[in-house]
Design a protein around this motif. Sequence first.
Motif, PDB file in Angstrom:
ATOM      1  N   ASP A  48       1.780  -5.915   7.833  1.00 36.96           N
ATOM      2  CA  ASP A  48       1.232  -4.561   7.901  1.00 36.96           C
ATOM      3  C   ASP A  48       1.059  -3.932   6.523  1.00 36.96           C
ATOM      4  O   ASP A  48       0.061  -3.272   6.267  1.00 36.96           O
ATOM      5  CB  ASP A  48       2.123  -3.661   8.763  1.00 36.96           C
ATOM      6  N   THR A  49       2.015  -4.132   5.632  1.00 37.77           N
ATOM      7  CA  THR A  49       2.006  -3.448   4.341  1.00 37.77           C
ATOM      8  C   THR A  49       1.193  -4.219   3.319  1.00 37.77           C
ATOM      9  O   THR A  49       1.536  -5.343   2.953  1.00 37.77           O
ATOM     10  CB  THR A  49       3.448  -3.257   3.822  1.00 37.77           C
ATOM     11  N   CYS A  50       0.107  -3.587   2.880  1.00 34.74           N
ATOM     12  CA  CYS A  50      -0.759  -4.178   1.852  1.00 34.74           C
ATOM     13  C   CYS A  50      -0.482  -3.527   0.514  1.00 34.74           C
ATOM     14  O   CYS A  50      -0.101  -2.355   0.451  1.00 34.74           O
ATOM     15  CB  CYS A  50      -2.228  -3.938   2.185  1.00 34.74           C
ATOM     16  N   PHE A  51      -0.695  -4.278  -0.545  1.00 30.29           N
ATOM     17  CA  PHE A  51      -0.680  -3.734  -1.898  1.00 30.29           C
ATOM     18  C   PHE A  51      -2.094  -3.814  -2.436  1.00 30.29           C
ATOM     19  O   PHE A  51      -2.823  -4.768  -2.170  1.00 30.29           O
ATOM     20  CB  PHE A  51       0.247  -4.513  -2.831  1.00 30.29           C
ATOM     21  N   GLY A  52      -2.472  -2.787  -3.184  1.00 33.80           N
ATOM     22  CA  GLY A  52      -3.781  -2.796  -3.804  1.00 33.80           C
ATOM     23  C   GLY A  52      -4.115  -1.458  -4.420  1.00 33.80           C
ATOM     24  O   GLY A  52      -3.239  -0.664  -4.741  1.00 33.80           O
ATOM     25  N   LEU A  53      -5.395  -1.223  -4.564  1.00 32.07           N
ATOM     26  CA  LEU A  53      -5.921  -0.003  -5.159  1.00 32.07           C
ATOM     27  C   LEU A  53      -6.481   0.855  -4.037  1.00 32.07           C
ATOM     28  O   LEU A  53      -7.297   0.381  -3.242  1.00 32.07           O
ATOM     29  CB  LEU A  53      -7.006  -0.351  -6.179  1.00 32.07           C
ATOM     30  N   THR A  54      -6.033   2.086  -3.959  1.00 24.52           N
ATOM     31  CA  THR A  54      -6.513   3.009  -2.939  1.00 24.52           C
ATOM     32  C   THR A  54      -7.219   4.178  -3.600  1.00 24.52           C
ATOM     33  O   THR A  54      -6.898   4.549  -4.728  1.00 24.52           O
ATOM     34  CB  THR A  54      -5.354   3.552  -2.077  1.00 24.52           C
ATOM     35  N   THR A  63       0.822   0.886  -2.042  1.00 19.82           N
ATOM     36  CA  THR A  63       0.820   0.207  -0.751  1.00 19.82           C
ATOM     37  C   THR A  63       0.148   1.079   0.305  1.00 19.82           C
ATOM     38  O   THR A  63       0.090   2.296   0.170  1.00 19.82           O
ATOM     39  CB  THR A  63       2.243  -0.143  -0.302  1.00 19.82           C
ATOM     40  N   PHE A  64      -0.341   0.400   1.333  1.00 20.80           N
ATOM     41  CA  PHE A  64      -0.918   1.103   2.478  1.00 20.80           C
ATOM     42  C   PHE A  64      -0.731   0.248   3.722  1.00 20.80           C
ATOM     43  O   PHE A  64      -0.500  -0.957   3.634  1.00 20.80           O
ATOM     44  CB  PHE A  64      -2.394   1.465   2.250  1.00 20.80           C
ATOM     45  N   SER A  65      -0.848   0.870   4.871  1.00 18.01           N
ATOM     46  CA  SER A  65      -0.597   0.217   6.145  1.00 18.01           C
ATOM     47  C   SER A  65      -1.895  -0.202   6.823  1.00 18.01           C
ATOM     48  O   SER A  65      -2.787   0.624   7.044  1.00 18.01           O
ATOM     49  CB  SER A  65       0.165   1.179   7.062  1.00 18.01           C
ATOM     50  N   LEU A  66      -1.987  -1.478   7.171  1.00 13.55           N
ATOM     51  CA  LEU A  66      -3.141  -1.956   7.937  1.00 13.55           C
ATOM     52  C   LEU A  66      -3.218  -1.276   9.299  1.00 13.55           C
ATOM     53  O   LEU A  66      -4.300  -0.929   9.771  1.00 13.55           O
ATOM     54  CB  LEU A  66      -3.047  -3.471   8.150  1.00 13.55           C
ATOM     55  N   GLU A  67      -2.062  -1.087   9.919  1.00 12.19           N
ATOM     56  CA  GLU A  67      -2.031  -0.448  11.238  1.00 12.19           C
ATOM     57  C   GLU A  67      -2.589   0.969  11.157  1.00 12.19           C
ATOM     58  O   GLU A  67      -3.367   1.390  12.016  1.00 12.19           O
ATOM     59  CB  GLU A  67      -0.605  -0.426  11.795  1.00 12.19           C
ATOM     60  N   GLU A  68      -2.211   1.704  10.108  1.00  9.02           N
ATOM     61  CA  GLU A  68      -2.747   3.056   9.958  1.00  9.02           C
ATOM     62  C   GLU A  68      -4.258   3.030   9.760  1.00  9.02           C
ATOM     63  O   GLU A  68      -4.976   3.857  10.329  1.00  9.02           O
ATOM     64  CB  GLU A  68      -2.073   3.781   8.795  1.00  9.02           C
TER      65      GLU A  68
END
Length: 124
Positions: A48-54, A63-68
């Motif tokens: 679920d938890t991705c790392f990257g540029l937002t 980090t951000f959530s794929l589920e969200e």
Amino acid sequence: MPLLTPDLREQLLANGRQSDRDHVPVIKFFNPVGIGTWLATELDADNDTCFGLTDLGCPELGTFSLEELATLELPFGMHIERDVFFTGAFPISAYAEAAHETGNIPAAIRILSNAARARRGEGT
């Protein structure tokens, strides 16, 4: 369309197992009706938890959530989309630097895509 294919998920997970590297973004997500762009380089073992540029108005690494992302309800029945045409050409640090200089991820992608084409001798 699902946010991740099995191949993309595996590539993100493999990068997540090597989180000490400056990975090239594997995937780009975007809001088709407003602001919001995400470049993902890694996926944690929790799937679920991705790392990257937002970029929700100010680009930042984190980090951000794929589920969200998958459950966001946008106007007109739209959802967050995967950019099937995106191919990362530089490490995430280059996208972050370009996004901070230009103010957003889409402008950074244009600049770096042009640089990648020039590097390959395709011109702009």
